[in-house]
Design a protein around this motif. Structure first.
Motif, PDB file in Angstrom:
ATOM      1  N   ASP A  26      26.904  36.678  40.726  1.00  0.00           N
ATOM      2  CA  ASP A  26      27.756  36.899  41.895  1.00  0.00           C
ATOM      3  C   ASP A  26      26.887  36.854  43.157  1.00  0.00           C
ATOM      4  O   ASP A  26      26.021  37.702  43.353  1.00  0.00           O
ATOM      5  N   PRO A  27      27.106  35.858  44.042  1.00  0.00           N
ATOM      6  CA  PRO A  27      26.267  35.733  45.241  1.00  0.00           C
ATOM      7  C   PRO A  27      26.374  36.945  46.176  1.00  0.00           C
ATOM      8  O   PRO A  27      25.393  37.307  46.822  1.00  0.00           O
ATOM      9  N   ALA A  28      27.528  37.576  46.225  1.00  0.00           N
ATOM     10  CA  ALA A  28      27.685  38.746  47.101  1.00  0.00           C
ATOM     11  C   ALA A  28      26.841  39.918  46.590  1.00  0.00           C
ATOM     12  O   ALA A  28      26.159  40.597  47.365  1.00  0.00           O
ATOM     13  N   LEU A  29      26.866  40.143  45.277  1.00  0.00           N
ATOM     14  CA  LEU A  29      26.048  41.217  44.700  1.00  0.00           C
ATOM     15  C   LEU A  29      24.556  40.902  44.829  1.00  0.00           C
ATOM     16  O   LEU A  29      23.750  41.794  45.094  1.00  0.00           O
ATOM     17  N   GLU A  30      24.205  39.648  44.657  1.00  0.00           N
ATOM     18  CA  GLU A  30      22.790  39.258  44.799  1.00  0.00           C
ATOM     19  C   GLU A  30      22.314  39.470  46.232  1.00  0.00           C
ATOM     20  O   GLU A  30      21.197  39.940  46.462  1.00  0.00           O
ATOM     21  N   ALA A  31      23.163  39.151  47.200  1.00  0.00           N
ATOM     22  CA  ALA A  31      22.799  39.371  48.607  1.00  0.00           C
ATOM     23  C   ALA A  31      22.609  40.864  48.880  1.00  0.00           C
ATOM     24  O   ALA A  31      21.671  41.259  49.582  1.00  0.00           O
ATOM     25  N   ARG A  32      23.498  41.690  48.319  1.00  0.00           N
ATOM     26  CA  ARG A  32      23.348  43.142  48.480  1.00  0.00           C
ATOM     27  C   ARG A  32      22.060  43.628  47.827  1.00  0.00           C
ATOM     28  O   ARG A  32      21.347  44.461  48.377  1.00  0.00           O
ATOM     29  N   ALA A  33      21.739  43.090  46.660  1.00  0.00           N
ATOM     30  CA  ALA A  33      20.514  43.483  45.956  1.00  0.00           C
ATOM     31  C   ALA A  33      19.290  43.099  46.774  1.00  0.00           C
ATOM     32  O   ALA A  33      18.342  43.887  46.897  1.00  0.00           O
ATOM     33  N   ARG A  34      19.312  41.925  47.369  1.00  0.00           N
ATOM     34  CA  ARG A  34      18.179  41.490  48.205  1.00  0.00           C
ATOM     35  C   ARG A  34      18.045  42.374  49.442  1.00  0.00           C
ATOM     36  O   ARG A  34      16.948  42.736  49.838  1.00  0.00           O
ATOM     37  N   ASP A  35      19.178  42.726  50.058  1.00  0.00           N
ATOM     38  CA  ASP A  35      19.138  43.608  51.231  1.00  0.00           C
ATOM     39  C   ASP A  35      18.557  44.975  50.871  1.00  0.00           C
ATOM     40  O   ASP A  35      17.755  45.536  51.615  1.00  0.00           O
ATOM     41  N   LEU A  36      18.984  45.500  49.733  1.00  0.00           N
ATOM     42  CA  LEU A  36      18.452  46.799  49.302  1.00  0.00           C
ATOM     43  C   LEU A  36      16.973  46.712  48.958  1.00  0.00           C
ATOM     44  O   LEU A  36      16.187  47.606  49.289  1.00  0.00           O
ATOM     45  N   SER A  37      16.574  45.638  48.315  1.00  0.00           N
ATOM     46  CA  SER A  37      15.182  45.475  47.894  1.00  0.00           C
ATOM     47  C   SER A  37      14.224  45.380  49.061  1.00  0.00           C
ATOM     48  O   SER A  37      13.060  45.755  48.945  1.00  0.00           O
ATOM     49  N   GLU A  38      14.692  44.869  50.199  1.00  0.00           N
ATOM     50  CA  GLU A  38      13.827  44.768  51.376  1.00  0.00           C
ATOM     51  C   GLU A  38      13.362  46.136  51.863  1.00  0.00           C
ATOM     52  O   GLU A  38      12.296  46.248  52.457  1.00  0.00           O
TER      53      GLU A  38
END
Length: 150
Positions: A26-38
């Motif tokens: 899911d691209p939306a969940l992946e984007a959220r994961a990347r934002d959190l990981s930063e």
């Protein structure tokens, strides 16, 4: 020469460490994961976020973030889960509450205190009168030295 330095800097730049098998469908969940990981610190590499780290612990943290998101947790719940487990040290930008507030304010407070002490000491030194127990010859010599300074 500048081009060579630029090329070397780009080649030496850290590559993202997120592995293809970690990426969510899911691209939306992946984007959220990347934002959190930063905003999450690799506990092994220090001051490097978990997306840029190749450490095994960073991989485990990336997977934990993605598992929590897939389970339906909000971003705040994921951060709370990780800080409960690893402490606030895992946050690259710690919160301004509790004992962290003391740490954030201690540096500027000490700087202001030191500047205040320096100002007071300088003013006292400037206002200090020359000693009165000088004989006339010493007094004349001191006056000549002070006149040269002005």
């Amino acid at each position: 020469m500048r081009r060579l330095a630029l090329i070397l800097a780009l080649v030496a730049a850290p590559a993202f460490a997120v592995q293809p098998d970690e990426i969510l469908d899911d691209p939306a969940l992946e984007a959220r994961a990347r934002d959190l990981s930063e905003g999450l610190r690799c506990l092994v590499c220090r001051n490097e976020n978990i997306d840029n780290s190749n450490a095994d612990l960073a991989r485990d943290l990336r997977l934990a973030v993605r598992e929590r998101l897939v389970a339906g947790d909000s971003d705040e719940e994921v951060i709370a889960y990780l800080t409960d487990r690893y402490g606030e040290y895992i946050l690259l930008n710690p919160t301004l509450t509790g004992s962290n507030l003391i740490l954030w304010l201690a540096g500027p407070a000490m700087l202001l205190l030191g500047a205040g002490i320096a100002v007071v000491a300088t003013r006292r030194r400037a206002q200090a009168a020359p000693p009165d127990d000088l004989d006339p010859e010493e007094r004349a010599r001191l006056d000549a030295i002070l006149d040269r300074r002005d």
